[in-house]
Design a protein around this motif. Structure first.
Motif, mmCIF file in Angstrom:
data_model
loop_
_atom_site.group_PDB
_atom_site.id
_atom_site.type_symbol
_atom_site.label_atom_id
_atom_site.label_comp_id
_atom_site.label_asym_id
_atom_site.label_seq_id
_atom_site.Cartn_x
_atom_site.Cartn_y
_atom_site.Cartn_z
ATOM 1 N N THR A 101 4.784 -6.908 -1.205
ATOM 2 C CA THR A 101 4.962 -5.502 -0.467
ATOM 3 C C THR A 101 4.469 -5.310 0.710
ATOM 4 O O THR A 101 4.161 -6.522 1.528
ATOM 5 C CB THR A 101 2.954 -4.900 -1.660
ATOM 6 O OG1 THR A 101 1.772 -5.584 -0.951
ATOM 7 C CG2 THR A 101 3.179 -5.019 -2.662
ATOM 8 N N GLU A 102 5.063 -4.366 1.336
ATOM 9 C CA GLU A 102 5.205 -3.897 2.195
ATOM 10 C C GLU A 102 4.199 -3.289 2.989
ATOM 11 O O GLU A 102 2.785 -2.904 2.307
ATOM 12 C CB GLU A 102 6.786 -3.475 2.499
ATOM 13 C CG GLU A 102 7.539 -3.935 1.975
ATOM 14 C CD GLU A 102 7.251 -5.099 2.559
ATOM 15 O OE1 GLU A 102 7.857 -5.453 4.067
ATOM 16 O OE2 GLU A 102 8.626 -6.312 2.075
ATOM 17 N N GLN A 105 1.820 -0.110 0.451
ATOM 18 C CA GLN A 105 2.563 -0.560 -0.575
ATOM 19 C C GLN A 105 1.825 -1.277 -1.419
ATOM 20 O O GLN A 105 1.371 -2.472 -1.746
ATOM 21 C CB GLN A 105 3.771 -1.108 -1.090
ATOM 22 C CG GLN A 105 4.397 -1.588 -2.054
ATOM 23 C CD GLN A 105 6.068 -2.113 -1.945
ATOM 24 O OE1 GLN A 105 5.932 -2.787 -0.763
ATOM 25 N NE2 GLN A 105 6.434 -2.568 -3.194
ATOM 26 N N LYS A 106 1.344 -1.347 -2.827
ATOM 27 C CA LYS A 106 0.955 -1.566 -3.823
ATOM 28 C C LYS A 106 1.845 -1.757 -5.159
ATOM 29 O O LYS A 106 2.461 -1.269 -5.128
ATOM 30 C CB LYS A 106 -0.405 -0.188 -4.278
ATOM 31 C CG LYS A 106 -1.975 -0.556 -3.449
ATOM 32 C CD LYS A 106 -2.626 0.540 -3.407
ATOM 33 C CE LYS A 106 -4.005 0.536 -1.996
ATOM 34 N NZ LYS A 106 -2.899 1.947 -1.085
ATOM 35 N N GLU A 107 1.000 -3.068 -5.651
ATOM 36 C CA GLU A 107 2.481 -3.391 -7.047
ATOM 37 C C GLU A 107 1.321 -3.325 -7.855
ATOM 38 O O GLU A 107 -0.023 -4.564 -7.746
ATOM 39 C CB GLU A 107 2.970 -4.574 -6.399
ATOM 40 C CG GLU A 107 4.378 -4.720 -7.350
ATOM 41 C CD GLU A 107 5.477 -3.425 -7.443
ATOM 42 O OE1 GLU A 107 5.667 -3.211 -8.181
ATOM 43 O OE2 GLU A 107 5.594 -3.296 -6.643
ATOM 44 N N GLU A 121 -1.321 -4.116 0.031
ATOM 45 C CA GLU A 121 -0.275 -3.978 0.984
ATOM 46 C C GLU A 121 -0.047 -5.551 1.691
ATOM 47 O O GLU A 121 -1.140 -6.126 1.253
ATOM 48 C CB GLU A 121 -0.779 -3.251 1.964
ATOM 49 C CG GLU A 121 -1.919 -3.180 2.865
ATOM 50 C CD GLU A 121 -1.062 -2.322 3.698
ATOM 51 O OE1 GLU A 121 -1.230 -1.359 3.930
ATOM 52 O OE2 GLU A 121 -3.074 -2.381 4.344
ATOM 53 N N ASP A 227 -7.118 4.408 -3.328
ATOM 54 C CA ASP A 227 -6.471 4.318 -2.033
ATOM 55 C C ASP A 227 -7.882 5.141 -0.461
ATOM 56 O O ASP A 227 -7.592 6.147 -0.485
ATOM 57 C CB ASP A 227 -6.052 5.824 -2.127
ATOM 58 C CG ASP A 227 -4.410 5.738 -2.978
ATOM 59 O OD1 ASP A 227 -4.456 4.429 -3.080
ATOM 60 O OD2 ASP A 227 -4.245 5.875 -4.119
ATOM 61 N N GLN A 246 -1.583 1.883 6.991
ATOM 62 C CA GLN A 246 -1.612 2.887 5.831
ATOM 63 C C GLN A 246 -0.785 3.541 6.280
ATOM 64 O O GLN A 246 0.565 4.140 5.321
ATOM 65 C CB GLN A 246 -2.880 2.909 5.394
ATOM 66 C CG GLN A 246 -4.148 2.148 5.136
ATOM 67 C CD GLN A 246 -3.691 1.234 3.672
ATOM 68 O OE1 GLN A 246 -2.694 2.082 3.068
ATOM 69 N NE2 GLN A 246 -3.451 0.265 3.173
ATOM 70 N N SER A 248 1.851 3.832 8.432
ATOM 71 C CA SER A 248 2.810 3.630 9.489
ATOM 72 C C SER A 248 2.714 4.814 10.788
ATOM 73 O O SER A 248 3.985 5.159 11.135
ATOM 74 C CB SER A 248 4.149 3.963 8.726
ATOM 75 O OG SER A 248 4.114 2.886 7.513
ATOM 76 N N ASN A 269 -3.964 9.191 1.753
ATOM 77 C CA ASN A 269 -3.193 10.004 1.498
ATOM 78 C C ASN A 269 -3.287 11.443 2.391
ATOM 79 O O ASN A 269 -2.364 12.289 1.905
ATOM 80 C CB ASN A 269 -3.353 10.273 0.132
ATOM 81 C CG ASN A 269 -4.238 10.362 -0.840
ATOM 82 O OD1 ASN A 269 -4.976 11.214 0.468
ATOM 83 N ND2 ASN A 269 -4.481 9.812 -1.979
#
Length: 301
Positions: A101-102, A105-107, A121, A227, A246, A248, A269
């Motif tokens: 993950t970047e 980013q979450k996966e 991330e 989040d 978080q 950028s 967010n």
């Protein structure tokens, strides 16, 4: 009854009842009839005779050879497929699946046994699919939350330690010199160096720069799954670094950060809300210059 004799009599349409029965009993009877029928169909002369025995026998040989050749070709194709599949499985028996993950980013990863991994991330996860039923083992760099299906032992290996369970929910963080394991359900076993730590639900083990500590927790799941980034008596520099990652962004400040520490949280967010959550408790102000740059300063300035 001699086969050649019966065929010649059949071609001359001069079979007795016994000879007709002998012809029908031949393995190739239907094939001879097809060849003779084709000869009549494609002949330009409707009065043309049925081919001689030698002619029709040669046709039969050609047809049998063609059929045999196709069988050989099919057998070769099948052999090639089997060999290719064997080679593929051999070369891929130890192929590792890697998920990374970047920033911000979450996966979500569903493993072969339907266990779920939520990868945070800047994290990396490796595992082998081909032998998963025999060995449920993953390698983790970064942070991940695991919801493990019951079954054989489930191992998560990191640079600083190894986590083993049979079926549970737990979080693993392994970044730099920090190694933290939090158990939310079931029982987790942590190995580092030569020590083994048992973690029941509601407890946490942390190893920070060589200092090990076991403590209790009161939350039901990691904050980052919702989040949120949560801090307890954390240097403000580390908090602002996490905020930069978080969102950028780049943060410049004119505050004295040597002894400034933060306890609280910020959301992932909404940048405005996140900055308010950090600056207001510390009597700081902020300005968002553009989507990529923020300044922070003391309120009195």
């Amino acid at each position: 009854m001699d086969k050649e004799y019966v065929l010649k009599k059949w071609l001359e349409n001069d079979l007795s009842e016994a000879e007709a029965e002998a012809f029908k009993a031949l393995d190739d009877a239907k094939l001879y009839e097809e060849i003779a029928e084709e000869a009549h169909r494609f002949s330009g002369n409707h009065q043309a005779k049925v081919p001689t025995f030698e002619t029709i026998n040669n046709k039969l040989k050609e047809k049998n050879v063609a059929s045999f050749n196709w069988m050989r070709i099919a057998a070769r194709i099948s052999a090639v497929i089997v060999i290719a599949l064997t080679v593929f499985l051999y070369w891929n028996r130890d192929v590792t699946t890697t998920v990374s993950t970047e920033i911000a980013q979450k996966e979500t990863i569903t493993l072969p046994d339907n266990s779920i991994v939520e990868l945070n991330e800047l994290s990396l996860l490796d595992y082998n699919v081909s032998n998963w039923n025999e060995e449920r083992t993953l390698s983790l760099k970064g942070e991940a939350f695991f919801d493990v299906e019951k079954g054989k032992r489930f191992d998560v290996t990191t640079k600083l330690g190894k986590v083993s369970v049979l079926g549970t929910e737990f979080n693993v963080l392994s970044k730099g010199d920090l190694f933290k394991v939090t158990c939310y359900e079931g029982l987790v076993q942590v190995r580092y160096n030569d020590e083994v730590i048992e973690l029941p639900a509601g407890s946490e083990f942390s190893l920070d720069s060589g200092n090990a500590q076991k403590s209790n927790i009161v939350i039901a799941e990691p904050h980052w799954l919702k989040d949120m980034s949560v801090f307890k008596n954390t240097p403000i520099k580390a908090v602002l670094t996490e905020l930069e990652l978080q969102y950028s962004i780049t943060i410049s400040d004119s505050i004295s950060t040597k002894n400034l520490r933060f306890t609280g949280a910020f959301e992932h967010n909404n940048l405005n809300n996140a900055l308010k959550s950090i600056t207001q408790p510390l009597d700081l102000t902020y300005e968002i210059i553009n989507n990529k740059e923020v300044t922070i300063q003391n309120a009195k300035n």
